[in-house]
Design a protein around this motif. Structure first.
Motif, PDB file in Angstrom:
ATOM      1  N   CYS A 187      -5.887   3.733   8.428  1.00 23.35           N
ATOM      2  CA  CYS A 187      -5.889   2.281   8.234  1.00 23.35           C
ATOM      3  C   CYS A 187      -5.116   1.529   9.308  1.00 23.35           C
ATOM      4  O   CYS A 187      -5.524   0.456   9.722  1.00 23.35           O
ATOM      5  N   LEU A 205      -7.916   7.210  -1.024  1.00 21.50           N
ATOM      6  CA  LEU A 205      -7.099   5.999  -0.903  1.00 21.50           C
ATOM      7  C   LEU A 205      -7.752   4.833  -1.649  1.00 21.50           C
ATOM      8  O   LEU A 205      -7.072   4.084  -2.357  1.00 21.50           O
ATOM      9  N   VAL A 221      -5.740   1.529  -2.655  1.00 26.81           N
ATOM     10  CA  VAL A 221      -5.016   1.296  -1.410  1.00 26.81           C
ATOM     11  C   VAL A 221      -6.014   0.959  -0.320  1.00 26.81           C
ATOM     12  O   VAL A 221      -6.823   1.791   0.068  1.00 26.81           O
ATOM     13  N   THR A 222      -5.974  -0.291   0.154  1.00 27.79           N
ATOM     14  CA  THR A 222      -6.849  -0.703   1.251  1.00 27.79           C
ATOM     15  C   THR A 222      -6.092  -1.664   2.149  1.00 27.79           C
ATOM     16  O   THR A 222      -5.064  -2.214   1.775  1.00 27.79           O
ATOM     17  N   ALA A 282       0.839  -1.210   0.000  1.00 29.72           N
ATOM     18  CA  ALA A 282       0.000   0.000   0.000  1.00 29.72           C
ATOM     19  C   ALA A 282       0.872   1.258   0.000  1.00 29.72           C
ATOM     20  O   ALA A 282       0.608   2.197  -0.755  1.00 29.72           O
ATOM     21  N   LYS A 314     -10.392   8.567   2.837  1.00 30.65           N
ATOM     22  CA  LYS A 314     -10.734   7.161   2.616  1.00 30.65           C
ATOM     23  C   LYS A 314     -11.111   6.933   1.159  1.00 30.65           C
ATOM     24  O   LYS A 314     -10.677   5.963   0.538  1.00 30.65           O
ATOM     25  N   TYR A 316      -3.041   7.214   5.377  1.00 33.49           N
ATOM     26  CA  TYR A 316      -3.045   5.750   5.412  1.00 33.49           C
ATOM     27  C   TYR A 316      -2.604   5.232   6.777  1.00 33.49           C
ATOM     28  O   TYR A 316      -3.260   4.372   7.372  1.00 33.49           O
ATOM     29  N   ILE A 368       1.114   4.226  -2.933  1.00 32.05           N
ATOM     30  CA  ILE A 368       0.930   5.660  -2.687  1.00 32.05           C
ATOM     31  C   ILE A 368       2.131   6.439  -3.202  1.00 32.05           C
ATOM     32  O   ILE A 368       1.992   7.438  -3.909  1.00 32.05           O
ATOM     33  N   LEU A 389      -1.034  11.649   1.953  1.00 32.46           N
ATOM     34  CA  LEU A 389      -1.718  10.368   1.785  1.00 32.46           C
ATOM     35  C   LEU A 389      -1.067   9.271   2.620  1.00 32.46           C
ATOM     36  O   LEU A 389      -1.758   8.396   3.151  1.00 32.46           O
ATOM     37  N   CYS A 394      -9.409  -0.822   7.395  1.00 30.31           N
ATOM     38  CA  CYS A 394      -9.248   0.562   6.968  1.00 30.31           C
ATOM     39  C   CYS A 394     -10.574   1.310   7.024  1.00 30.31           C
ATOM     40  O   CYS A 394     -10.591   2.511   7.153  1.00 30.31           O
TER      41      CYS A 394
END
Length: 144
Positions: free
Chosen positions: A93, A130, A135-136, A9, A127, A89, A13, A85, A141
């Motif tokens: 997350c 992302l 991106v999770t 992830a 959220k 994250y 990013i 970001l 998350c």
């Protein structure tokens, strides 16, 4: 396993060009005039930031005000969008505290706290951004 997912992830990013992040942000929050709220505007060129990122500028057809595509988004005024970001994250997350994020990223604690405050205020936006970048971290998350 979780460490691999986190690294993947973070790589995603950091590998995403800021231009793509800006375009995805402007699809989440479409540009509109900050003065009159109109969605009627024309493109009038762009602003090139110090890092080489080009931000589109607009002029409102109704009131004549000029503004950028980041107007109205939580990314407005940020110097390092990718770092914001990363902070989002790590905070959303992974539920890391600002002090820990500052140590891990080797950035000023004050800078990280300011970014975390912005992320808290606009958690839904970050959220969504992302998620739009793919991106999770599973359901963790989105459970907050």
């Amino acid at each position: 396993m979780k460490g691999e997912v986190v690294l993947r992830a973070l790589r995603r990013i950091l590998a995403t060009p800021e231009e793509i992040i800006v375009r995805k942000a402007s699809t989440l929050v479409p540009p509109k005039c900050p003065n009159c709220g109109s969605s009627s505007f024309v493109k009038i060129g762009g602003v090139i930031k110090a890092n080489g990122l080009r931000i589109q500028r607009f002029r409102c057809k109704v009131c004549g005000r000029t503004f950028t595509e980041l107007e109205g988004t939580p990314l407005k005024g940020l110097h390092d969008i990718r770092f914001a970001l990363v902070v989002a994250y790590l905070f959303i997350c992974l539920k890391m505290e600002p002090r820990t994020i500052a140590k891990v990223t080797e950035r000023s604690c004050l800078t990280v706290r300011r970014l975390v405050a912005r992320v808290k205020e606009n958690e839904k936006f970050f959220k969504g951004l992302l998620a739009s970048l793919g991106v999770t971290l599973g359901t963790g998350c989105y459970s907050r």
